[in-house]
Motif scaffolding. Sequence first.
Motif, PDB file in Angstrom:
ATOM      1  N   LEU A   3     -18.632  18.312   0.550  1.00  0.00           N
ATOM      2  CA  LEU A   3     -18.473  17.721   1.636  1.00  0.00           C
ATOM      3  C   LEU A   3     -17.166  16.184   1.619  1.00  0.00           C
ATOM      4  O   LEU A   3     -15.840  15.768   1.454  1.00  0.00           O
ATOM      5  N   ASP A   4     -18.019  15.464   0.859  1.00  0.00           N
ATOM      6  CA  ASP A   4     -18.437  13.894   0.263  1.00  0.00           C
ATOM      7  C   ASP A   4     -16.225  13.861  -0.235  1.00  0.00           C
ATOM      8  O   ASP A   4     -15.701  12.824  -0.291  1.00  0.00           O
ATOM      9  N   ALA A   5     -16.297  15.026  -1.143  1.00  0.00           N
ATOM     10  CA  ALA A   5     -15.327  15.255  -2.421  1.00  0.00           C
ATOM     11  C   ALA A   5     -14.398  15.387  -2.030  1.00  0.00           C
ATOM     12  O   ALA A   5     -13.413  14.587  -2.164  1.00  0.00           O
ATOM     13  N   VAL A   6     -14.376  15.874  -1.158  1.00  0.00           N
ATOM     14  CA  VAL A   6     -13.372  16.453  -0.398  1.00  0.00           C
ATOM     15  C   VAL A   6     -12.388  15.336   0.873  1.00  0.00           C
ATOM     16  O   VAL A   6     -11.110  15.124   1.117  1.00  0.00           O
ATOM     17  N   LEU A   7     -13.401  14.520   1.609  1.00  0.00           N
ATOM     18  CA  LEU A   7     -13.043  13.705   2.252  1.00  0.00           C
ATOM     19  C   LEU A   7     -12.461  13.182   1.137  1.00  0.00           C
ATOM     20  O   LEU A   7     -11.543  11.924   1.670  1.00  0.00           O
ATOM     21  N   ASN A   8     -13.816  12.457   0.149  1.00  0.00           N
ATOM     22  CA  ASN A   8     -12.265  11.266  -0.904  1.00  0.00           C
ATOM     23  C   ASN A   8     -10.848  11.493  -1.162  1.00  0.00           C
ATOM     24  O   ASN A   8     -10.503  11.004  -1.214  1.00  0.00           O
ATOM     25  N   ALA A   9     -10.911  13.331  -1.026  1.00  0.00           N
ATOM     26  CA  ALA A   9      -9.392  13.329  -2.232  1.00  0.00           C
ATOM     27  C   ALA A   9      -8.664  12.930  -1.083  1.00  0.00           C
ATOM     28  O   ALA A   9      -7.217  12.995  -1.241  1.00  0.00           O
ATOM     29  N   GLY A  10      -8.564  13.740   0.810  1.00  0.00           N
ATOM     30  CA  GLY A  10      -8.502  12.779   1.203  1.00  0.00           C
ATOM     31  C   GLY A  10      -7.701  11.786   1.970  1.00  0.00           C
ATOM     32  O   GLY A  10      -6.950  11.590   2.046  1.00  0.00           O
ATOM     33  N   ILE A  11      -9.072  11.355   1.689  1.00  0.00           N
ATOM     34  CA  ILE A  11      -7.995   9.737   1.789  1.00  0.00           C
ATOM     35  C   ILE A  11      -7.538   9.390   0.860  1.00  0.00           C
ATOM     36  O   ILE A  11      -6.402   8.102   1.021  1.00  0.00           O
ATOM     37  N   LEU A  12      -7.309   9.565  -0.450  1.00  0.00           N
ATOM     38  CA  LEU A  12      -6.895   8.902  -1.719  1.00  0.00           C
ATOM     39  C   LEU A  12      -5.254   9.246  -1.084  1.00  0.00           C
ATOM     40  O   LEU A  12      -4.602   8.817  -1.821  1.00  0.00           O
ATOM     41  N   ILE A  13      -5.304  10.578  -1.735  1.00  0.00           N
ATOM     42  CA  ILE A  13      -4.366  11.528  -1.081  1.00  0.00           C
ATOM     43  C   ILE A  13      -3.070  10.636   0.468  1.00  0.00           C
ATOM     44  O   ILE A  13      -2.389  10.534   0.131  1.00  0.00           O
ATOM     45  N   ALA A  14      -3.635  10.606   1.430  1.00  0.00           N
ATOM     46  CA  ALA A  14      -3.364   9.685   2.190  1.00  0.00           C
ATOM     47  C   ALA A  14      -2.630   8.630   2.124  1.00  0.00           C
ATOM     48  O   ALA A  14      -2.005   7.946   2.881  1.00  0.00           O
ATOM     49  N   ASN A  15      -4.080   7.921   1.417  1.00  0.00           N
ATOM     50  CA  ASN A  15      -3.486   6.156   1.220  1.00  0.00           C
ATOM     51  C   ASN A  15      -2.536   6.342  -0.004  1.00  0.00           C
ATOM     52  O   ASN A  15      -1.746   5.248   0.094  1.00  0.00           O
ATOM     53  N   ASN A  16      -2.639   6.910  -0.861  1.00  0.00           N
ATOM     54  CA  ASN A  16      -1.200   7.120  -1.711  1.00  0.00           C
ATOM     55  C   ASN A  16       0.653   7.319  -1.480  1.00  0.00           C
ATOM     56  O   ASN A  16       1.362   6.955  -1.096  1.00  0.00           O
ATOM     57  N   GLY A  17       0.040   8.545   0.083  1.00  0.00           N
ATOM     58  CA  GLY A  17       1.013   8.403   0.561  1.00  0.00           C
ATOM     59  C   GLY A  17       1.826   7.658   1.550  1.00  0.00           C
ATOM     60  O   GLY A  17       3.517   7.565   1.179  1.00  0.00           O
ATOM     61  N   PHE A  18       0.775   7.522   2.243  1.00  0.00           N
ATOM     62  CA  PHE A  18       1.407   6.161   3.123  1.00  0.00           C
ATOM     63  C   PHE A  18       2.011   4.444   2.241  1.00  0.00           C
ATOM     64  O   PHE A  18       3.407   4.708   2.687  1.00  0.00           O
ATOM     65  N   MET A  19       1.294   4.630   0.301  1.00  0.00           N
ATOM     66  CA  MET A  19       1.874   3.538   0.787  1.00  0.00           C
ATOM     67  C   MET A  19       3.414   3.299  -0.015  1.00  0.00           C
ATOM     68  O   MET A  19       3.428   2.536  -0.281  1.00  0.00           O
ATOM     69  N   ILE A  20       3.398   4.673  -0.714  1.00  0.00           N
ATOM     70  CA  ILE A  20       4.409   4.998  -1.332  1.00  0.00           C
ATOM     71  C   ILE A  20       5.984   5.472  -0.051  1.00  0.00           C
ATOM     72  O   ILE A  20       6.476   4.757  -0.736  1.00  0.00           O
ATOM     73  N   LYS A  21       5.914   5.901   0.580  1.00  0.00           N
ATOM     74  CA  LYS A  21       6.193   6.337   1.416  1.00  0.00           C
ATOM     75  C   LYS A  21       7.661   5.069   2.773  1.00  0.00           C
ATOM     76  O   LYS A  21       8.194   5.459   2.777  1.00  0.00           O
ATOM     77  N   ASN A  22       6.056   4.586   2.568  1.00  0.00           N
ATOM     78  CA  ASN A  22       6.823   3.171   3.699  1.00  0.00           C
ATOM     79  C   ASN A  22       6.266   2.087   3.297  1.00  0.00           C
ATOM     80  O   ASN A  22       6.732   0.656   3.076  1.00  0.00           O
ATOM     81  N   SER A  23       6.638   2.160   1.497  1.00  0.00           N
ATOM     82  CA  SER A  23       6.699   0.885   1.025  1.00  0.00           C
ATOM     83  C   SER A  23       8.165   0.580   0.529  1.00  0.00           C
ATOM     84  O   SER A  23       8.684   1.925  -0.195  1.00  0.00           O
ATOM     85  N   PRO A  24       9.284  -0.365   0.415  1.00  0.00           N
ATOM     86  CA  PRO A  24      10.539  -0.420  -0.423  1.00  0.00           C
ATOM     87  C   PRO A  24      10.720  -0.421  -1.323  1.00  0.00           C
ATOM     88  O   PRO A  24       9.564  -1.185  -1.840  1.00  0.00           O
ATOM     89  N   THR A  25      11.801   0.006  -2.257  1.00  0.00           N
ATOM     90  CA  THR A  25      11.693   0.680  -3.651  1.00  0.00           C
ATOM     91  C   THR A  25      11.404  -0.441  -4.283  1.00  0.00           C
ATOM     92  O   THR A  25      10.428  -1.451  -5.171  1.00  0.00           O
TER      93      THR A  25
END
Length: 513
Positions: free
Chosen positions: A340-362
């Motif tokens: 379960l902890d590995a699932v949560l780590n994967a979710g935090i990583l995916i959410a973090n990468n998605g947030f940074m890329i989609k909410n940062s300017p080129t």
Amino acid sequence: MQQLSQANKFQPDKTIVWSLTSAKRAIIVAGCLAAAYTQLTTSPATIEYIRSMGANEFHIGILGALPTLMLFMQFVAAVAVNHLQYRRHLWFWAALTHRLLLLPTALGPWLFPGLSNEFWVWMLLATTALNQGLLHFSSPLWLSWMGDYLPHEGLSSYWGSRQLWMQITAALSLLGAAFLILHSGLSIEISYAVMTCVGTACGVADLLLFRKIFEPPVQQVPSPRLRQVLSEPFRNREFRRYIGFMCFWNFAAMAGAPFISLYLLAEIGMDLYHVLLLWTISWVGGAMLSRTLGRWADSHGSQPVLVMCVALKSSNMLALLLVPHSPTIAFWILTPCFMLDAVLNAGILIANNGFMIKNSPTENRTMYIAATTAIAGMVGGVTSILAGAIMQTLSGQHWTIGSWTFGNFQLMFITSIVLRWVGLAMTRYVQEPSARHTWDVVQELVSEMLDRLEIKVLQSEPKMSQTSLQPYQSQVLTGETEEQGTTAVRETHQRVPAPKRLRKPRARESQPS
């Protein structure tokens, strides 16, 4: 900086590049090789290796802190990239040096047997510091490259698929390491050297795959003054809030996370093979839901995925607190908790990468990435060192509350749990305008699960026999049930929910500051 700019006036490679589809596959394969490198060079075997040379809790705390403490190198990369036209050459040579740095420490005791164990303990810490520094220098270069190259539509789903294969590879790598230690009969010193050599080969192969992946030119800040480049992410209100949350989250997590493997080895009495096997199984658990987490992030936003994962992230620490001091029982209790902890780590990583890329300017994207991960990482690194120093000071001391006796490990785990609960409350400050309310997402996911369960139950029921249908067939022929059938159809239509794609999600309301 002028020399860097002159060295990158032209596209570094004139070779034929792969299509986007082929490049995506290559990026996934490269991620798998990178996962093998990481697991083979930073697994719990490293802790056992440094312990065999006389390291204590303070040394373990430093070792656990280095991956995050060296994140300040991302700022250096963010400044450098604004003086480059292309990132490929600088990224490749920094990453290649990073991949080769652990070889001297792994092979050194055999090449120079006259040096003391204390020397090799500090040499391992020094080479790990350089290794992690170059890793964090090259990471934002790579992530900004991928952010400019990969289409943003469906990006989180792609990250989820990549994470799936990376976690499977990580599990297989740790499984191989566990069998090497258990069945080879080699000492931990030789086993660590073998694992480091194999991991280094995988890491170098990972880098070579990017030679044929297209690199868009860097979108530089119009006037890349140092102060402006450094301060831009902090002038963005939503990004500033996200940086603040990630800093506190790293503070909460690193109060206990670096000592999990040491706790299992030293306190629970679990052997290295079962510790490696435990982490191996955890990676399998993370792989099972990585794609699903990526789809959720694309469909509902990164923020609700982050909140759901943070809400459950204390479960592993609670399990470590309550697990009995029996290696066999502890292994079987902790296995589902680690999954379960590995699932949560994967979710935090995916959410973090998605947030940074989609909410940062080129332009200046590298600095946005660095500001998020570097500052938070340095907070986590300092926390790990201080926690290690506290644990060494309190080593051997025990306290009793009722029938429960706890020591320095349990004290840090309790502290981490409380801080993680505070971090859950702070997720309300993470704003993503396009994201849905977390509670709406939870309700929809639960509803979908119940719908699928109901469909399976209905499908499992026996079909009505032809004999039982005869009375109804005769009624239909005589026209007696026409009105009843119309009413039934109308009621059934009212009970069937609209397809997911036609549902109107509730708009996300702005939350108070």
